[in-house]
Enzyme design. Structure first.
Site, short mmCIF file in Angstrom:
data_model
loop_
_atom_site.label_atom_id
_atom_site.label_comp_id
_atom_site.label_asym_id
_atom_site.label_seq_id
_atom_site.Cartn_x
_atom_site.Cartn_y
_atom_site.Cartn_z
CG PHE A 16 -0.23 0.39 2.53
CD1 PHE A 16 0.02 1.72 2.85
CD2 PHE A 16 0.22 -0.59 3.40
CE1 PHE A 16 0.69 2.08 4.02
CE2 PHE A 16 0.89 -0.24 4.58
CZ PHE A 16 1.12 1.08 4.88
CE LYS A 66 -3.05 -8.53 -4.63
NZ LYS A 66 -3.39 -7.54 -3.58
CD GLU A 68 -5.44 -6.16 0.37
OE1 GLU A 68 -4.57 -6.18 -0.53
OE2 GLU A 68 -5.34 -6.85 1.40
CB SER A 105 4.73 -7.71 5.67
OG SER A 105 3.79 -8.61 5.14
CB CYS A 153 10.65 -0.58 3.03
SG CYS A 153 11.29 0.04 1.47
CD GLU A 165 8.29 -3.16 8.36
OE1 GLU A 165 7.62 -4.18 8.16
OE2 GLU A 165 8.83 -2.51 7.44
P1 NAD Z 1 1.49 -6.76 2.95
O1 NAD Z 1 2.56 -7.79 3.02
O2 NAD Z 1 0.40 -6.81 3.94
O3 NAD Z 1 0.78 -6.78 1.51
C1 NAD Z 1 1.52 -6.66 0.32
C2 NAD Z 1 0.75 -7.30 -0.83
O4 NAD Z 1 0.65 -8.71 -0.61
C3 NAD Z 1 -0.69 -6.82 -0.98
O5 NAD Z 1 -0.94 -6.64 -2.36
C4 NAD Z 1 -1.52 -7.96 -0.43
O6 NAD Z 1 -2.80 -8.07 -0.99
C5 NAD Z 1 -0.68 -9.16 -0.85
N1 NAD Z 1 -0.86 -10.40 -0.08
C6 NAD Z 1 -1.45 -10.56 1.12
N2 NAD Z 1 -1.36 -11.87 1.49
C7 NAD Z 1 -0.71 -12.51 0.51
C8 NAD Z 1 -0.31 -13.86 0.30
N3 NAD Z 1 -0.52 -14.81 1.21
N4 NAD Z 1 0.33 -14.18 -0.85
C9 NAD Z 1 0.60 -13.23 -1.77
N5 NAD Z 1 0.26 -11.94 -1.64
C10 NAD Z 1 -0.38 -11.58 -0.51
O7 NAD Z 1 2.25 -5.34 3.00
P2 NAD Z 1 1.62 -3.90 3.15
O8 NAD Z 1 1.09 -3.74 4.52
O9 NAD Z 1 0.77 -3.59 1.99
O10 NAD Z 1 2.95 -2.99 2.98
C11 NAD Z 1 3.82 -2.69 4.03
C12 NAD Z 1 4.98 -3.63 4.08
O11 NAD Z 1 5.69 -3.60 2.84
C13 NAD Z 1 6.01 -3.24 5.14
O12 NAD Z 1 6.46 -4.39 5.78
C14 NAD Z 1 7.13 -2.59 4.34
O13 NAD Z 1 8.40 -2.62 4.93
C15 NAD Z 1 7.09 -3.42 3.09
N6 NAD Z 1 7.73 -2.75 1.98
C16 NAD Z 1 8.97 -3.15 1.65
C17 NAD Z 1 9.65 -2.52 0.64
C18 NAD Z 1 11.04 -2.95 0.27
O14 NAD Z 1 11.56 -2.42 -0.68
N7 NAD Z 1 11.66 -3.86 0.98
C19 NAD Z 1 9.04 -1.46 -0.06
C20 NAD Z 1 7.74 -1.07 0.31
C21 NAD Z 1 7.10 -1.73 1.34
#
Ligand code: NAD
Length: 488
Positions: free
Chosen positions: A153, A177, A180, A230, A285, A379
């Site tokens: 997000f 994808k 959401e 995450s 991140c 985090e």
């Molecule tokens: P999230 O992991 O909750 O969701 C990320 C995506 O994964 C969403 O599109 C979600 O619908 C999808 N998803 C959920 N369950 C899944 C599954 N079982 N299999 C596949 N896809 C699934 O993350 P968030 O809350 O949207 O974003 C924040 C997180 O992203 C933080 O931990 C942040 O550090 C990380 N992030 C990392 C970087 C990086 O470069 N390392 C960059 C941006 C964000």
């Protein structure tokens, strides 16, 4: 161009928005004021199959378009992004909650990747050598087929733009994808792509949550997956995808350390620390999350506290993505307070006039934290900075090295040898010297270490080109003999 006021936003498949009647809708709620700003369908099996077959059909035509022509579409896309910057910034602000200037900054970084991808004709120029008389070897980078990105997000435009230009520039087709929680901006990107002349089916957006993402990962036609989100999910996507024989890069969470030594410039350092920790309300991140003060750093912490306290939440600092995320962050602060840590400034109970339904938290600093405490290790993903004090640089480096993550680490110093000592020893993929958000500029690639990334290579730069292509090696013999013997 579609207006962001439109309530129902479909999947973008085959160059049009699609709203399958049988699918349930996901409500998109603005963190800015809590209002409902849109609905998207939650992709099921039928939508996923349609998306994949559409991307597969488009691949057969797009992959043979010469790279110089493919890049023309990207260049047009870049121009149109710049023309539509206000529409995009408003959309990002409304669905993500960050400020308009932060939205602009994320688009600028995304545009930088497009600029990098514009050099693909030079990068993809083939290597050829006459290895013996009449025999030539050549290696060609070819696209993989249907590719997939699952994105978080916190950067609704930038994270998709880390991968889309390079993947489609290399000749793949692409299914996104998006989160959401922020699915609206990606559809604007898709419409801009269409306007730029991208053939239908080359870029597809499928909305949904976990189950949609998992369905997409399972499709045999999907050859490569990038994931950003995450750590727990990144690990899971990496395992699932690689078990199915796919190429996967999965970027996870982070806990970034900023280390200040006594010779650091007090004012520049304090400003930079606050910008890193509180920018995007800490939902980056690359955000600073732990501040380690080495020895006597004078008045730097007082200045950090003063600057953080002066930030106006709601105008200078944006919102937290959801009420649930806000509550999770507050729980960390509550527990820190219960353990006796001083919390100042304290961002709880902040409200923004006229936006009482929004999810706001003010800048928060937790003082003199134990290195093993959860607020120094987990985090938190909010505008919360945990401060630790140590006597030596080696102790600070040891704390950084003990983290399960490894996205970014920075040192503030006026000494070149301290900077060198630090950068050689920290266990992070991206290191900052007097820079709190050390995001490398293209063509230097983006990617962390340890549990901040699963898979080889980085997500942008040359590693991106390697990830979205595979090498074909062609050995050719042009002799008179070859014309007589077709099998040799
Ligand atoms: P999230 O992991 O909750 O969701 C990320 C995506 O994964 C969403 O599109 C979600 O619908 C999808 N998803 C959920 N369950 C899944 C599954 N079982 N299999 C596949 N896809 C699934 O993350 P968030 O809350 O949207 O974003 C924040 C997180 O992203 C933080 O931990 C942040 O550090 C990380 N992030 C990392 C970087 C990086 O470069 N390392 C960059 C941006 C964000």
């Amino acid at each position: 161009m579609k207006s962001t006021e439109q309530k129902l936003t479909g999947h973008f498949i085959g160059g049009v928005q699609q709203y399958p009647v049988e699918e349930t809708s996901i409500t998109v709620r603005s963190p800015v004021d809590g209002s409902d700003i849109g609905f998207v369908p939650e992709g099921g099996q039928k939508t996923v199959s349609l998306a994949v077959s559409c991307a597969e059909n488009a691949f057969s035509k797009w992959s043979v378009v010469p790279v110089k022509e493919r890049i023309q579409v990207l260049l047009k896309f870049k121009t149109l992004l710049e023309l539509n910057i206000d529409l995009l910034c408003n959309s990002i602000h409304n669905e993500n909650g960050k400020t308009i200037s932060e939205a602009k900054a994320e688009l600028e970084k995304g545009i930088e990747v497009i600029e990098f991808a514009a050099s693909l004709p030079q990068i993809l120029a083939q290597e050829k050598l006459e290895v013996s008389t009449g025999v030539e070897c050549e290696s060609v980078r070819v696209p993989l087929g249907v590719t997939l990105s699952i994105t978080p997000f916190n950067f609704p435009a930038m994270v998709p733009l880390w991968t889309i230009p390079i993947s489609i520039g290399c000749g793949n087709t692409f299914i996104l994808k998006p989160s959401e929680q922020t699915p609206l901006t990606p559809v604007i990107l898709a419409e801009i792509f269409k306007e730029a002349g991208l053939p239908d089916g080359v870029f597809i957006v499928v909305h949904g949550k976990q189950s949609t993402a998992e369905l997409l990962i399972e499709q045999p036609q999907v050859k490569a997956i990038s994931f950003v989100g995450s750590t727990a999910i990144a690990k899971r996507v990496y395992t699932r995808g690689t078990e199915a024989g796919k190429r996967v890069i999965a970027l996870g969470g982070a806990k970034n350390h900023l280390v200040v030594v006594p010779d650091a410039d007090p004012e520049i350092t304090a400003k930079n620390i606050v910008a890193s920790a509180m920018g995007c309300a800490g939902q980056r991140c690359m955000a600073a999350s732990v501040l380690i003060l080495v020895g006597d750093t004078g008045g730097i912490l007082d200045r950090v506290t003063e600057l953080a306290s002066s930030i106006r939440t709601g105008t200078e600092m944006g919102a937290i993505i959801s009420a649930k995320a806000k509550q999770r962050i507050e729980t960390y602060i509550n527990r820190a307070e219960e353990k006796g840590y001083r919390v100042f400034p304290d961002g709880r109970n902040v409200s923004v006039e006229g936006r009482e339904g929004g999810n706001y938290l003010g800048p928060t600093i937790i003082h003199d934290v134990n290195p093993g405490d959860e607020c120094a290790c987990d985090e938190i993903f909010g505008p919360v900075l945990s401060v630790l004090r140590v006597d030596t640089l080696d102790e600070a480096i040891a704390i950084e090295n003990a983290s399960r993550y490894g996205n970014a680490a920075s040192v503030y110093t006026s000494s070149g040898s301290v900077a060198k000592y630090f950068s050689e020893r920290v266990s992070s993929g991206m290191v900052g010297i007097n820079i709190g958000v050390p995001v490398p500029r293209e063509p230097f690639s983006f990617g962390g270490w340890n549990e901040s990334k699963f898979g080889a290579g980085d997500i942008t730069g040359m590693d991106g080109v390697r990830f979205w292509t595979r090498l074909k090696k062609i050995t050719t013999k042009w002799t008179a003999e070859a014309s007589r013997n077709w099998m040799s």
